[in-house]
Scaffold this active site. Structure first.
Site, short mmCIF file in Angstrom:
data_model
loop_
_atom_site.label_atom_id
_atom_site.label_comp_id
_atom_site.label_asym_id
_atom_site.label_seq_id
_atom_site.Cartn_x
_atom_site.Cartn_y
_atom_site.Cartn_z
CG ASP A 1 -10.37 -25.87 -34.29
OD1 ASP A 1 -10.87 -24.73 -34.22
OD2 ASP A 1 -10.80 -26.84 -33.64
CB SER B 1 -10.51 -22.96 -30.53
OG SER B 1 -11.71 -22.63 -31.18
CG HIS B 2 -11.92 -18.43 -30.87
ND1 HIS B 2 -12.39 -19.53 -30.22
CD2 HIS B 2 -12.23 -17.37 -30.09
CE1 HIS B 2 -12.98 -19.16 -29.10
NE2 HIS B 2 -12.90 -17.86 -28.99
CB SER C 1 -19.77 -20.19 -28.65
OG SER C 1 -19.79 -21.60 -28.56
CB THR D 1 -15.53 -26.72 -22.24
OG1 THR D 1 -14.93 -25.49 -22.64
CG2 THR D 1 -16.29 -26.50 -20.94
CG ASP E 1 -14.07 -25.79 -33.49
OD1 ASP E 1 -13.80 -24.60 -33.77
OD2 ASP E 1 -14.01 -26.26 -32.33
CG ASP F 1 -12.53 -21.72 -35.25
OD1 ASP F 1 -12.96 -22.44 -36.18
OD2 ASP F 1 -12.45 -22.14 -34.08
#
Length: 529
Positions: free
Chosen positions: A286, A129-130, A376, A26, A288, A284
């Site tokens: 990046d 990401s995170h 999320s 995803t 987002d 986080d």
């Protein structure tokens, strides 16, 4: 982190081994160098596949290339740049070769493509990401500025795996040549200067709020610094450290280092000093995702999404509210039904989609979704006059929206949410993971509405059984069952031998637990081969 960087270059993935092949989930392709799932060969193959996809799609404009602060992000960024330069793709990189947050790349793509007279642009973002410090990731955003859909990622994945088997055929130039080929572009200046288009910056300035920002060692740092320089907003960056090991991070709930701004454990540093600020927030690596902290602590992402929706529908007078052009509100089907109730209270239409922010991209890009959010802690919205802002998740704008809400209403987001529950009811929400065999995971794919023969769930009549999302008709990849006072949704994990059950009750915590038990029993019956 030197060992991980060395493995990135020295370990060679075997394209014949399924676990070592390119696999787009995803959020793009993710992996680890030492496990041969995120190595230089993966980046060369993926980038060459993206070059081929650009040719297929007719993109002849620049490719905006961003990266975050993970240890493998810079090496992967360099590898991608070398392939792009060898293929004569015009590449825009951050001024000074700095870090670039995901929403800044999306915004830059949209701003470029708003001029219909120029060739289409797209983007690549190097980020997991995170995820933990040793992880790497790469994702592709086509000309609409948001995450690529499954058709695009499926094509890129297949082509990349072809290249993985003949990696020497991928053209590359030296890093020196690649950097000389690239054009430096001020992503941060473009984004920060345009912020008044999407957020009432003047209201925040007038309110004189004291804001706290924790970039969590990520790409939000230069953005918050630029915001302080440009606007009369008091922001204290509580941690300006950029450390690829993220050694300053408190351990997450499971003891791992994970820069998850929706986790109370990971946000412990900011929570300890929350009383110094009127409102504070984290992002986080990046940028987002968003984490909102006020006097009551870290806000549940579902609760904040409901507050955002109610506020925006009350304070965006230029958003079309009636007729065929009335803006819809997007949510994933596992997000809180409090959002459903807020949308209904405003007489607006809900747009419910499967899990994944990619399902909001078209609506945000075409301007028929005013807001799209997922449980999320990822969301984005249109500008104040109803135009596309970012078609990828924008954690920075959501943090500023929290400040705007406090500045305009005088209510912290958690106090605002409390008022919503007094009007619309109090939901109780939980996600649990349940062990699942390979046969049971396969059975999920065969589920239909007719598979559920039960008439009641936790004592209430079942009102709907869904295997496709109501908003766009896309397959859920699982099932959602609703009643008047609650619901559950279940979908198998893509990487682990388990399925996830999301449930919510508007009755009580006890009823929520009963819902989950009923859901597990129901699923056990229908998934048994």
């Amino acid at each position: 982190m030197d060992a991980h960087r060395n493995a990135f270059y020295e370990q060679t993935p075997n394209g014949e081994v399924a676990a070592e092949r390119v696999a787009f989930g995803t959020s793009g392709h993710r992996g680890r160098a030492m496990e041969r799932t995120f190595n230089a060969a993966h980046i060369w193959a993926i980038t060459q596949a993206v070059v081929d996809y650009r040719g297929k799609a007719g993109y002849k404009g620049p490719l905006f290339l961003g990266l975050d602060t993970h240890a493998l992000s810079r090496p992967a960024w360099e590898c991608a740049l070398q392939v792009l330069a060898a293929n004569k793709v015009a590449v825009h990189i951050e001024k000074g070769q700095g870090y670039t947050a995901t929403p800044l790349v999306s915004h830059a793509i949209l701003q470029h493509n708003a001029n219909s007279d120029v060739p289409r642009a797209d983007g690549l973002i190097i980020t997991p990401s995170h995820n933990p410090p040793e992880d790497g990731g790469i994702k592709y955003n086509p000309s609409h500025g948001g995450p690529a859909d499954t058709d695009a990622t499926g094509w890129i994945e297949a082509r990349a795996n072809e290249y993985l088997g003949r990696i020497d055929e991928v053209a590359r130039v030296s890093l020196e040549e690649a950097l000389a080929h690239a054009t430096e572009f001020d992503f941060t200046e473009l984004y920060v200067s345009n912020l008044p288009q999407v957020i009432d910056i003047q209201a925040i300035e007038r309110a004189g709020l004291m804001l706290g920002a924790d970039p969590m060692g990520g790409t939000a740092l230069p953005v918050w610094q630029a915001i302080m320089m440009r606007y009369a907003i008091s922001v204290e960056v509580v941690n300006a450290t950029v450390d690829e090991s993220f050694a300053f991070m408190p351990p997450d709930h499971d003891g791992k280092t994970r820069m998850d701004c929706s986790s109370p454990a990971a946000m412990a540093n900011l929570l300890e000093i929350k009383d110094r600020f009127d409102i504070a927030f984290g992002n986080d690596p990046d940028a987002d995702r968003h984490g909102i902290v006020d006097a009551n602590g870290l806000m549940n992402p579902n609760h904040f999404l409901a507050v955002c929706v109610d506020y925006l529908l009350s304070h965006r007078p230029h958003w079309p509210s009636s007729g065929d052009g009335a803006l819809k509100i997007g949510k994933t089907l596992v997000s809180s039904s409090m959002i459903d109730r807020v949308v209904a209270a405003h007489g607006r239409e809900l747009y419910e989609v499967p899990v994944g922010f990619k399902w909001f991209v078209e609506g945000l890009h075409e301007g028929y979704l005013g807001f799209g959010g997922e449980e999320s802690a990822g969301a984005s919205l249109l500008t104040r006059d109803g135009k596309p802002w970012s078609t990828d998740k924008d954690g920075i704008v959501l943090c500023l929206l929290a400040a705007e809400i406090l500045a305009v209403t005088g209510k912290t987001p958690s106090a605002y949410y409390q008022e919503l529950t007094e009007r619309l009811g109090t939901p109780h929400y939980k996600r649990v993971d349940t062990a699942c065999s390979a046969e049971e995971k396969a059975a999920f794919k065969k589920l239909s509405a007719e598979s559920i023969t039960a008439k009641t769930l936790a004592g209430d009549a079942i009102t709907a059984v869904l295997v496709k999302a109501p908003g766009n008709g896309a397959a859920i990849g699982g099932v959602k069952v609703t009643t008047e006072s609650g619901w559950f949704a279940a979908r198998p994990s893509g990487t682990e031998s388990l399925y996830k059950v999301y449930a919510e009750s508007f009755k009580s915590e006890a009823h929520l637990n009963e819902l989950i038990e009923s859901a597990q029993a129901l699923l056990s019956d229908v998934l048994t081969p």
